[in-house]
Design an enzyme around this catalytic site. Structure first.
Site, mmCIF file in Angstrom:
data_model
loop_
_atom_site.group_PDB
_atom_site.id
_atom_site.type_symbol
_atom_site.label_atom_id
_atom_site.label_comp_id
_atom_site.label_asym_id
_atom_site.label_seq_id
_atom_site.Cartn_x
_atom_site.Cartn_y
_atom_site.Cartn_z
ATOM 1 N N SER A 1 0.853 -1.184 0.000
ATOM 2 C CA SER A 1 0.000 0.000 0.000
ATOM 3 C C SER A 1 0.891 1.236 0.000
ATOM 4 C CB SER A 1 -0.903 0.007 1.236
ATOM 5 O OG SER A 1 -1.772 -1.106 1.231
ATOM 6 N N GLY B 1 -0.263 4.480 -0.018
ATOM 7 C CA GLY B 1 -1.054 5.647 0.339
ATOM 8 C C GLY B 1 -1.825 6.192 -0.843
ATOM 9 N N ALA B 2 -1.842 7.524 -0.956
ATOM 10 C CA ALA B 2 -2.586 8.168 -2.030
ATOM 11 C C ALA B 2 -2.021 7.855 -3.408
ATOM 12 C CB ALA B 2 -2.587 9.684 -1.817
ATOM 13 N N GLY C 1 -6.553 -0.261 4.785
ATOM 14 C CA GLY C 1 -5.593 -1.265 4.333
ATOM 15 C C GLY C 1 -6.098 -2.679 4.563
ATOM 16 N N ASP C 2 -6.844 -2.873 5.644
ATOM 17 C CA ASP C 2 -7.405 -4.193 5.933
ATOM 18 C C ASP C 2 -8.506 -4.540 4.938
ATOM 19 O OD1 ASP C 2 -5.744 -4.063 8.220
ATOM 20 O OD2 ASP C 2 -7.314 -2.976 9.287
#
Length: 315
Positions: free
Chosen positions: A220, A222-223, A251-252
């Protein structure tokens, strides 16, 4: 069926405030309590998508009993392991502009007998599971090698493992070859011991972790988006989000979307990004349902934008 393992679960209480003023008595405009912890959140997202899931977690005190009841209300079978300590409570304060202030409790200490009971519960309940998702930091009392032991045992039983943790626990588990690991950009940088400035840097770091044992890496960023590095190659996906309401559990939700879509390849990555984008637009740690997903808004490509700076949205 997806079985989740959350060694340090929580009750997540979220307060929405008109403003955060230190030292003042504040009145919340709304509040909610959700079952929490990274693996629990994955189970909630899997259940919201209409799939069967079982959540293994240590549960203690009245807080643990409430957590088990809330899991049942979400359609999740709680496979709790009784412990002497009390399940922790985490607090999130949300301001009108979306700023989040989080206070996470340390949680109870897990004794040796309780640690063994957790491993035994995972073995007993993982029969027929398509995936085991092991998620979150380890509580006091569990050594960094605990996840490695869990991965090793589960592979011997023929079950695929997704691991979402960081630091020494992640590094210790790599030689046991988890099927997928899910670091964010900071955790990926920590694992390879150097800063990451671009998506290209993240690709190299993910490839290094594959060389050290991980079968695939779902990162991941982020943006910027999400990155998948696996044997078939590297893929990148992103989605525009107009307004972020809460990134708690996003994220989960992404990991749940990845696993329920098969856990490999472009289609699974697209599902992961769609779940994460939907989750950040919901209050607290509410998980998205299929009706809230917009797969058409996700751009997935094998042409990874290597020069794109981390923190900058994809064009």
């Amino acid at each position: 069926m997806i079985l989740t393992v959350t060694p340090n679960p929580s009750l997540d209480r979220t307060y929405e405030l008109p403003g955060l003023v230190r030292g003042a008595v504040l009145r919340a405009t709304s509040d909610r309590v959700d079952p929490g912890g990274k693996g629990v959140n994955v189970s909630r997202a899997v259940a919201a998508a209409g799939h069967r899931t079982v959540a293994v977690a240590p549960l203690g005190g009245p807080e643990g009993a409430l957590l088990a009841r809330l899991l049942g209300e979400h359609g999740i079978e709680a496979a709790g392991v009784p412990i002497a300590g009390s399940t922790r409570i985490n607090i999130t304060l949300v301001e009108p502009d979306g700023t989040l202030t989080k206070v996470n409790a340390a949680g109870p200490e897990i004794g040796p007998a309780e640690a063994d009971a957790l491993l035994d519960r995972v073995r007993a309940r993982s029969v027929g599971a398509d995936w085991i998702a092991c998620c979150g930091s380890l509580p006091r009392g569990l050594p960094p090698q605990w996840y490695a032991e869990l991965v090793s045992r589960s592979h011997r039983a023929g079950t695929r493992i997704a691991l979402d943790t960081s630091g020494p626990a992640l590094v210790a588990a790599l030689p046991e070859r988890p099927d997928v690991i899910k670091p964010n950009a900071e955790e990926l940088a920590e694992a390879v011991g150097r800063p990451l400035a671009t998506v290209g840097d993240a690709v190299k770091a993910a490839q290094e972790l594959c060389e050290r044992g991980a079968r695939s890496v779902l990162a991941s960023l982020g943006a910027t988006g999400q990155l998948l590095v696996e044997e078939s190659g590297a893929y990148f996906a992103s989605a525009r989000v107009d307004a972020v309401r809460s990134d708690v559990g996003a994220g989960d939700a992404s990991l749940a979307g990845f696993l329920t879509a098969g856990g490999r390849g472009r289609a699974a990555l697209t599902s992961a990004v769609a779940h994460g984008a939907a989750a950040v637009q919901l209050a607290g740690s509410v998980m998205p349902t299929p009706a809230g997903l917009d797969l058409s808004a996700v751009v997935t490509t094998a042409d990874v934008p290597l020069d794109l700076a981390l923190g900058q949205p994809a064009p």
